[in-house]
Design an enzyme around this catalytic site. Structure first.
Site, PDB file in Angstrom:
ATOM      1  N   GLN A 172       0.816  -1.217   0.000  1.00 18.20           N
ATOM      2  CA  GLN A 172       0.000   0.000   0.000  1.00 18.20           C
ATOM      3  C   GLN A 172       0.849   1.266   0.000  1.00 18.20           C
ATOM      4  O   GLN A 172       2.039   1.237   0.293  1.00 18.20           O
ATOM      5  CB  GLN A 172      -0.926   0.001   1.222  1.00 18.20           C
ATOM      6  CG  GLN A 172      -0.221  -0.253   2.544  1.00 18.20           C
ATOM      7  CD  GLN A 172      -1.055  -1.019   3.562  1.00 18.20           C
ATOM      8  OE1 GLN A 172      -2.269  -1.033   3.470  1.00 18.20           O
ATOM      9  NE2 GLN A 172      -0.412  -1.637   4.540  1.00 18.20           N
ATOM     10  N   HIS A 222      -8.679   3.062  19.659  1.00 17.55           N
ATOM     11  CA  HIS A 222      -7.970   1.906  20.225  1.00 17.55           C
ATOM     12  C   HIS A 222      -8.573   1.443  21.551  1.00 17.55           C
ATOM     13  O   HIS A 222      -8.630   0.248  21.831  1.00 17.55           O
ATOM     14  CB  HIS A 222      -6.472   2.229  20.369  1.00 17.55           C
ATOM     15  CG  HIS A 222      -5.793   2.315  19.039  1.00 17.55           C
ATOM     16  ND1 HIS A 222      -4.960   3.342  18.667  1.00 17.55           N
ATOM     17  CD2 HIS A 222      -5.861   1.499  17.961  1.00 17.55           C
ATOM     18  CE1 HIS A 222      -4.542   3.142  17.427  1.00 17.55           C
ATOM     19  NE2 HIS A 222      -5.077   2.043  16.981  1.00 17.55           N
ATOM     20  N   ASP A 258       0.097  -0.510  13.794  1.00 19.07           N
ATOM     21  CA  ASP A 258       0.546   0.679  14.522  1.00 19.07           C
ATOM     22  C   ASP A 258       0.758   0.389  15.998  1.00 19.07           C
ATOM     23  O   ASP A 258       1.429   1.156  16.698  1.00 19.07           O
ATOM     24  CB  ASP A 258      -0.480   1.809  14.362  1.00 19.07           C
ATOM     25  CG  ASP A 258      -1.897   1.330  14.650  1.00 19.07           C
ATOM     26  OD1 ASP A 258      -2.229   1.143  15.833  1.00 19.07           O
ATOM     27  OD2 ASP A 258      -2.668   1.107  13.696  1.00 19.07           O
ATOM     28  N   ASP A 292      -0.246 -12.566   6.302  1.00 21.09           N
ATOM     29  CA  ASP A 292      -1.626 -12.250   5.925  1.00 21.09           C
ATOM     30  C   ASP A 292      -2.557 -12.897   6.958  1.00 21.09           C
ATOM     31  O   ASP A 292      -2.459 -14.103   7.213  1.00 21.09           O
ATOM     32  CB  ASP A 292      -1.877 -12.825   4.522  1.00 21.09           C
ATOM     33  CG  ASP A 292      -3.227 -12.405   3.970  1.00 21.09           C
ATOM     34  OD1 ASP A 292      -4.127 -12.064   4.768  1.00 21.09           O
ATOM     35  OD2 ASP A 292      -3.379 -12.422   2.733  1.00 21.09           O
ATOM     36  N   GLY A 293      -3.460 -12.097   7.510  1.00 19.67           N
ATOM     37  CA  GLY A 293      -4.394 -12.609   8.509  1.00 19.67           C
ATOM     38  C   GLY A 293      -5.259 -13.746   7.976  1.00 19.67           C
ATOM     39  O   GLY A 293      -5.664 -14.639   8.719  1.00 19.67           O
ATOM     40  N   ASP A 346      -8.510  -5.376  13.391  1.00 17.73           N
ATOM     41  CA  ASP A 346      -8.138  -3.957  13.342  1.00 17.73           C
ATOM     42  C   ASP A 346      -7.552  -3.690  11.962  1.00 17.73           C
ATOM     43  O   ASP A 346      -6.369  -3.409  11.813  1.00 17.73           O
ATOM     44  CB  ASP A 346      -7.104  -3.689  14.453  1.00 17.73           C
ATOM     45  CG  ASP A 346      -6.723  -2.223  14.530  1.00 17.73           C
ATOM     46  OD1 ASP A 346      -7.355  -1.389  13.868  1.00 17.73           O
ATOM     47  OD2 ASP A 346      -5.755  -1.920  15.259  1.00 17.73           O
ATOM     48  N   SER A 347      -8.408  -3.802  10.947  1.00 18.61           N
ATOM     49  CA  SER A 347      -7.902  -3.787   9.576  1.00 18.61           C
ATOM     50  C   SER A 347      -8.202  -2.471   8.877  1.00 18.61           C
ATOM     51  O   SER A 347      -8.933  -1.623   9.388  1.00 18.61           O
ATOM     52  CB  SER A 347      -8.575  -4.907   8.786  1.00 18.61           C
ATOM     53  OG  SER A 347      -9.930  -4.559   8.559  1.00 18.61           O
ATOM     54  N   PRO A 380      -5.499  -4.803   0.699  1.00 18.62           N
ATOM     55  CA  PRO A 380      -5.156  -6.061   1.389  1.00 18.62           C
ATOM     56  C   PRO A 380      -6.163  -6.486   2.458  1.00 18.62           C
ATOM     57  O   PRO A 380      -6.187  -7.635   2.873  1.00 18.62           O
ATOM     58  CB  PRO A 380      -3.791  -5.757   2.016  1.00 18.62           C
ATOM     59  CG  PRO A 380      -3.684  -4.274   2.072  1.00 18.62           C
ATOM     60  CD  PRO A 380      -4.505  -3.752   0.930  1.00 18.62           C
TER      61      PRO A 380
HETATM   62  N1  SAM Z   1      -7.503   2.381  12.660  1.00 15.31           N
HETATM   63  C1  SAM Z   1      -7.511   1.828  11.416  1.00 15.31           C
HETATM   64  C2  SAM Z   1      -8.487   2.310  10.409  1.00 15.31           C
HETATM   65  O1  SAM Z   1      -8.570   3.508  10.218  1.00 15.31           O
HETATM   66  O2  SAM Z   1      -9.154   1.532   9.742  1.00 15.31           O
HETATM   67  C3  SAM Z   1      -6.891   0.516  11.189  1.00 15.31           C
HETATM   68  C4  SAM Z   1      -5.468   0.623  11.563  1.00 15.31           C
HETATM   69  S1  SAM Z   1      -4.272  -0.572  11.192  1.00 15.31           S
HETATM   70  C5  SAM Z   1      -3.001   0.514  10.612  1.00 15.31           C
HETATM   71  C6  SAM Z   1      -4.780  -1.467   9.767  1.00 15.31           C
HETATM   72  C7  SAM Z   1      -3.731  -2.478   9.330  1.00 15.31           C
HETATM   73  O3  SAM Z   1      -4.336  -3.633   8.750  1.00 15.31           O
HETATM   74  C8  SAM Z   1      -2.760  -1.954   8.266  1.00 15.31           C
HETATM   75  O4  SAM Z   1      -1.500  -1.775   8.851  1.00 15.31           O
HETATM   76  C9  SAM Z   1      -2.754  -3.037   7.188  1.00 15.31           C
HETATM   77  O5  SAM Z   1      -1.469  -3.296   6.658  1.00 15.31           O
HETATM   78  C10 SAM Z   1      -3.324  -4.217   7.954  1.00 15.31           C
HETATM   79  N2  SAM Z   1      -3.914  -5.253   7.089  1.00 15.31           N
HETATM   80  C11 SAM Z   1      -4.674  -5.068   5.984  1.00 15.31           C
HETATM   81  N3  SAM Z   1      -4.982  -6.245   5.437  1.00 15.31           N
HETATM   82  C12 SAM Z   1      -4.427  -7.205   6.227  1.00 15.31           C
HETATM   83  C13 SAM Z   1      -4.411  -8.620   6.160  1.00 15.31           C
HETATM   84  N4  SAM Z   1      -5.020  -9.288   5.168  1.00 15.31           N
HETATM   85  N5  SAM Z   1      -3.747  -9.295   7.139  1.00 15.31           N
HETATM   86  C14 SAM Z   1      -3.109  -8.621   8.146  1.00 15.31           C
HETATM   87  N6  SAM Z   1      -3.093  -7.285   8.228  1.00 15.31           N
HETATM   88  C15 SAM Z   1      -3.745  -6.576   7.287  1.00 15.31           C
END
Ligand code: SAM
Length: 280
Positions: free
Chosen positions: A30, A61, A85, A136-137, A154-155, A161
């Site tokens: 990203q 959070h 984060d 990857d989750g 928390d995605s 992704p």
């Molecule tokens: N507070 C947030 C919001 O505004 O939606 C979410 C914060 S957190 C930074 C979201 C994280 O999810 C990102 O760092 C992203 O890389 C991660 N992410 C996205 N897809 C994912 C996946 N398939 N598996 C694991 N992590 C993932």
């Protein structure tokens, strides 16, 4: 760059002034922009969407972590998917948990967050109870044999992704990884502008768990309305325990939260009769 424009729908955007760009680049997954704004402090943006700011991240959070943990009451093992984060991890670790596993797809989000937002994780990544896995989750949940008391999704939003983290198949797998009495909570966007993703999360979680309850967190940087989160577990009632029980459980957390408290927990589940009916 003098200003940053975030588009929330075809007919609405918000603009933040940019005092200083601290980082802008592309990871394997990203686009990452980090800038300073005089009101919100440092701001983290992924693929053009604000993820957090120094000023108001505690609301998000605290609500994504304390609502499911307080509702559960005895959580020992917690899984966070996304959350690179470290803010949700920071809040979960305020509870007497034994282990928190964090699965973040993008190593660079973890590294950049630790560098530019050290107060967001506040040492959580080096807590001996934290296990951080860059993966990857979707793959992790399909392969793990572990069980968790609370699973926190928390995605990012359901584009890029994070898309598959909003599927019914994924929720089914999450359920199979929950211990008895376990709870899952999902970041579900701002319902006014994103009624469809919120309705999908509610329907899919309810399809898998039998019940799913949305609750709200008013985060100023998520423009145009309160952020919706959806909780699900074997019993809808368990998600919103009586005030007295929450107050007893809250005692060890007293003074450690800025937004969450038992009254806020209960009020957050109180919805207006029509919610999320915005036009896109
Ligand atoms: N507070 C947030 C919001 O505004 O939606 C979410 C914060 S957190 C930074 C979201 C994280 O999810 C990102 O760092 C992203 O890389 C991660 N992410 C996205 N897809 C994912 C996946 N398939 N598996 C694991 N992590 C993932």
């Amino acid at each position: 760059m003098r200003s940053f424009l975030e588009k929330s729908s075809d007919h609405h955007s918000q603009v933040l002034s940019v005092d200083r760009v601290l980082h802008h680049g592309r990871t394997a997954f990203q686009d990452v922009l980090i800038f300073e704004n005089r009101l919100f402090g440092k701001v983290l943006v992924l693929d053009g969407v604000i993820q957090l700011t120094e000023w108001d991240n505690h609301i998000y959070h605290e609500m994504i972590a304390h609502v499911p943990l307080m509702a559960h009451g005895l959580a020992e093992r917690v899984l966070i998917i996304g959350g690179g984060d470290g803010g949700a991890l920071r809040e979960v670790l305020k509870h007497p948990v034994r282990e928190v596993v964090l699965i973040e797809i993008d190593r660079e989000v973890i590294e950049l967050s630790q560098r530019f937002f050290p107060d967001v994780s506040a040492g959580a990544f080096s807590d001996p109870r934290s296990t951080v896995i860059v993966s990857d989750g979707i793959e992790y949940i399909a392969e793990t044999e572990s069980h968790f008391d609370v699973v926190i999704i928390d995605s990012t939003d359901p584009i890029g992704p994070g898309e598959q983290l909003f599927s019914e198949v994924f929720y089914r797998r999450c359920r199979s990884r929950l211990s008895p009495g376990g709870i899952v909570v999902v970041q579900s966007g701002v319902g006014f502008h994103q009624p469809e993703p919120l309705a999908n999360v509610c329907d899919r979680l309810a399809g898998v768990f039998g019940t799913a309850k949305p609750f709200l967190a008013p985060v100023p940087t998520y423009a145009a309305g309160a952020l919706a989160l959806v909780a699900a577990g074997s019993s809808g009632k368990a998600l919103r325990p009586p005030k007295k029980i929450l107050q007893e459980q809250f005692r060890p957390l007293e003074g450690k939260t800025r937004y969450y408290r038992p009254e806020v927990h209960r009020a957050a589940f109180t919805m207006a009769p029509v919610f999320g009916q915005g036009r896109t």
